[in-house]
Scaffold this active site. Structure first.
Site, PDB file in Angstrom:
ATOM      1  N   LYS A  37      -0.112  -0.769   8.541  1.00 55.17           N
ATOM      2  CA  LYS A  37      -1.008  -1.019   7.398  1.00 55.17           C
ATOM      3  C   LYS A  37      -0.435  -0.372   6.141  1.00 55.17           C
ATOM      4  O   LYS A  37       0.484   0.456   6.224  1.00 55.17           O
ATOM      5  CB  LYS A  37      -2.393  -0.455   7.723  1.00 55.17           C
ATOM      6  CG  LYS A  37      -2.381   1.037   8.038  1.00 55.17           C
ATOM      7  CD  LYS A  37      -3.630   1.469   8.796  1.00 55.17           C
ATOM      8  CE  LYS A  37      -3.574   2.974   9.043  1.00 55.17           C
ATOM      9  NZ  LYS A  37      -4.634   3.431   9.937  1.00 55.17           N
ATOM     10  N   ARG A 130     -17.074   6.213  11.256  1.00 57.49           N
ATOM     11  CA  ARG A 130     -16.441   5.635  10.084  1.00 57.49           C
ATOM     12  C   ARG A 130     -16.452   4.123  10.199  1.00 57.49           C
ATOM     13  O   ARG A 130     -17.039   3.430   9.385  1.00 57.49           O
ATOM     14  CB  ARG A 130     -15.000   6.180   9.998  1.00 57.49           C
ATOM     15  CG  ARG A 130     -14.252   5.780   8.778  1.00 57.49           C
ATOM     16  CD  ARG A 130     -12.810   6.257   8.833  1.00 57.49           C
ATOM     17  NE  ARG A 130     -12.035   5.571   9.873  1.00 57.49           N
ATOM     18  CZ  ARG A 130     -10.705   5.667   9.970  1.00 57.49           C
ATOM     19  NH1 ARG A 130     -10.024   6.437   9.141  1.00 57.49           N
ATOM     20  NH2 ARG A 130     -10.072   5.015  10.920  1.00 57.49           N
ATOM     21  N   TYR A 246       4.524  17.999 -21.698  1.00 57.30           N
ATOM     22  CA  TYR A 246       3.172  17.899 -22.239  1.00 57.30           C
ATOM     23  C   TYR A 246       2.443  19.235 -22.144  1.00 57.30           C
ATOM     24  O   TYR A 246       2.496  19.914 -21.116  1.00 57.30           O
ATOM     25  CB  TYR A 246       2.376  16.856 -21.449  1.00 57.30           C
ATOM     26  CG  TYR A 246       2.707  15.420 -21.810  1.00 57.30           C
ATOM     27  CD1 TYR A 246       2.536  14.952 -23.106  1.00 57.30           C
ATOM     28  CD2 TYR A 246       3.169  14.543 -20.845  1.00 57.30           C
ATOM     29  CE1 TYR A 246       2.821  13.622 -23.427  1.00 57.30           C
ATOM     30  CE2 TYR A 246       3.454  13.220 -21.149  1.00 57.30           C
ATOM     31  CZ  TYR A 246       3.281  12.772 -22.444  1.00 57.30           C
ATOM     32  OH  TYR A 246       3.561  11.463 -22.753  1.00 57.30           O
ATOM     33  N   MET A 294       4.369  10.341 -16.587  1.00 58.98           N
ATOM     34  CA  MET A 294       4.244   9.060 -15.888  1.00 58.98           C
ATOM     35  C   MET A 294       5.573   8.613 -15.274  1.00 58.98           C
ATOM     36  O   MET A 294       5.627   8.155 -14.131  1.00 58.98           O
ATOM     37  CB  MET A 294       3.736   7.987 -16.854  1.00 58.98           C
ATOM     38  CG  MET A 294       3.397   6.676 -16.177  1.00 58.98           C
ATOM     39  SD  MET A 294       2.842   5.397 -17.323  1.00 58.98           S
ATOM     40  CE  MET A 294       1.316   6.088 -17.921  1.00 58.98           C
TER      41      MET A 294
HETATM   42  C1  LIG Z   1      -4.083   4.271  10.852  1.00 55.50           C
HETATM   43  C2  LIG Z   1      -4.569   4.109  12.230  1.00 55.50           C
HETATM   44  C3  LIG Z   1      -3.770   4.468  13.324  1.00 55.50           C
HETATM   45  C4  LIG Z   1      -2.478   5.228  13.160  1.00 55.50           C
HETATM   46  O1  LIG Z   1      -2.780   6.588  12.909  1.00 55.50           O
HETATM   47  P1  LIG Z   1      -1.656   7.687  12.646  1.00 55.50           P
HETATM   48  O2  LIG Z   1      -2.439   8.947  12.501  1.00 55.50           O
HETATM   49  O3  LIG Z   1      -0.965   7.301  11.396  1.00 55.50           O
HETATM   50  O4  LIG Z   1      -0.745   7.694  13.811  1.00 55.50           O
HETATM   51  C5  LIG Z   1      -4.230   4.157  14.579  1.00 55.50           C
HETATM   52  N1  LIG Z   1      -5.438   3.556  14.763  1.00 55.50           N
HETATM   53  C6  LIG Z   1      -6.250   3.234  13.731  1.00 55.50           C
HETATM   54  C7  LIG Z   1      -7.565   2.597  14.003  1.00 55.50           C
HETATM   55  C8  LIG Z   1      -5.850   3.505  12.436  1.00 55.50           C
HETATM   56  O5  LIG Z   1      -6.671   3.205  11.418  1.00 55.50           O
END
Ligand SMILES: *Cc1c(COP(=O)(O)O)cnc(C)c1O
Length: 346
Positions: A37, A130, A246, A294
């Site tokens: 992801k 969650r 800055y 930036m």
């Molecule tokens: C992101 C995610 C993972 C991977 O988790 P890591 O801590 O990056 O290994 C696995 N399962 C779900 C549901 C996730 O959202």
């Protein structure tokens, strides 16, 4: 496409990526998938998926349908799972992509049934509270007639030695009896290190594939994948009393050779690196001074004899150390990496 070479570069080690996946897989008997992801945690999902596919990975997890579409030409679409579930608007497009939805709520299950069903995954929320079907809603009739491939759940505290880990494990085992799923999957990167009890049929590491170290047990085995380098744009010697950047947050106390580097918060090098970030050249550690802008940072390169305009300089980006230094998580350090970096796989 332009022919301009970006003045900042991510060097990505494809062998280290595959080595990390093999290491995680070798921790038990389960199949090992990959969380890709957020564009492969910022590295580039297409390049990550191609390499892990060639190494034998068969399960890829993304959050959004657009992320599934971006990699669906690389693998059998059914190898892709979409963690964030479905909305009514997604349904017409899902069939074209062919990736498998993770159903996270009773409403999503109803939507899926109404759309004609087909292979799906189901997420049990075993305590992270969650995303997923809560254990209070989790009942056999909900799943009647569904073609469930994977029953998943996600650990909240696998990077700690917390009693929550075994509590989630026990709940997952118990609730799994209510569902006819072909496969069970619980562990992320950190969860893999909690032992084989946590592995079930399929593990889902993300962070550790990309060189992150969520638990110290894996520190010596996980190889860094990402390194940063950037061009020096200007070098000047400032005098005692001169202010840098800055709001003049740094005042030179003696003559100081200052290099300005093509890297800034728009590249994900956030302002939290000010006064903390380090560059590295010729084995010498170099302090970032003044504010992060930036597109620019400034560094005290007085210790470097030989540094000039156009030189490439390494940015210290060891994930564990940098996380500790900046207060950012290793996940943020990876996913913040901006679009202006040239991503060069070696
Ligand atoms: C992101 C995610 C993972 C991977 O988790 P890591 O801590 O990056 O290994 C696995 N399962 C779900 C549901 C996730 O959202």
């Amino acid at each position: 496409m332009t022919d301009f070479q970006p003045p900042l570069r991510l060097t990505l080690d494809g062998e280290a990526l595959v080595s990390n996946w093999r290491y995680l897989k070798a921790q038990g008997q389960a199949s090992c998938g990959a969380a890709v992801k957020a564009n492969g945690y910022g590295l580039g999902a297409v390049d990550v998926v191609r390499r892990l596919r060639d190494a034998g990975c068969r399960d890829f997890f993304v959050a959004h349908w657009g992320e599934a579409a971006a990699i669906s030409h690389l693998v059998t679409p059914e190898w892709i799972s979409v963690l964030n579930g479905i909305t009514a608007d997604d349904i017409p497009h899902i069939r074209q992509i062919g990736a498998i939805p993770v159903l996270n709520t009773p409403k999503q299950i109803a939507l899926w049934r109404a759309a004609g069903g087909g292979r799906c995954h189901v997420m049990l929320d075993s305590g992270i509270n969650r995303l997923g079907i809560g254990s209070e809603q989790f009942a056999a009739p909900l799943f009647e007639g569904l073609d469930i491939d994977i029953l998943l759940s996600h650990l909240a505290s696998a990077d700690e030695d917390s009693p929550q880990n075994s509590a989630q494990l026990n709940l997952f085992r118990q609730q799994a009896k209510l569902v006819k799923a072909k496969r069970l999957s619980l562990a992320n990167s950190a969860g893999i290190m909690l032992g084989r009890d946590f592995h079930f049929d399929l593990t889902r590491p993300g962070l550790a594939l990309y060189g992150g170290v969520p638990r110290t047990e894996m520190a010596s085995s996980i190889k860094p994948v990402v390194s940063l380098s950037s061009r020096v744009l200007q070098v000047r010697t400032l005098m005692a009393g001169d202010a840098v950047g800055y709001n003049a947050t740094h005042i030179c106390t003696s003559p100081t050779k200052v290099a300005t580097i093509s890297l800034g918060y728009a590249d994900g090098y956030l302002r939290s690196f000010a006064g903390k970030g380090k560059l590295r050249a010729d084995g010498v550690s170099i302090a970032i001074i003044g504010r992060v802008s930036m597109d620019l940072v400034t560094a005290d390169v007085s210790a470097l004899v030989d540094v000039g305009e156009g030189d490439w300089i390494n940015v210290d980006y060891d994930l564990s150390r940098t996380a500790e230094l900046t207060g950012l998580s290793q996940y943020e350090l990876l996913t913040n990496l901006g679009q202006r970096f040239e991503r060069q796989w070696v």
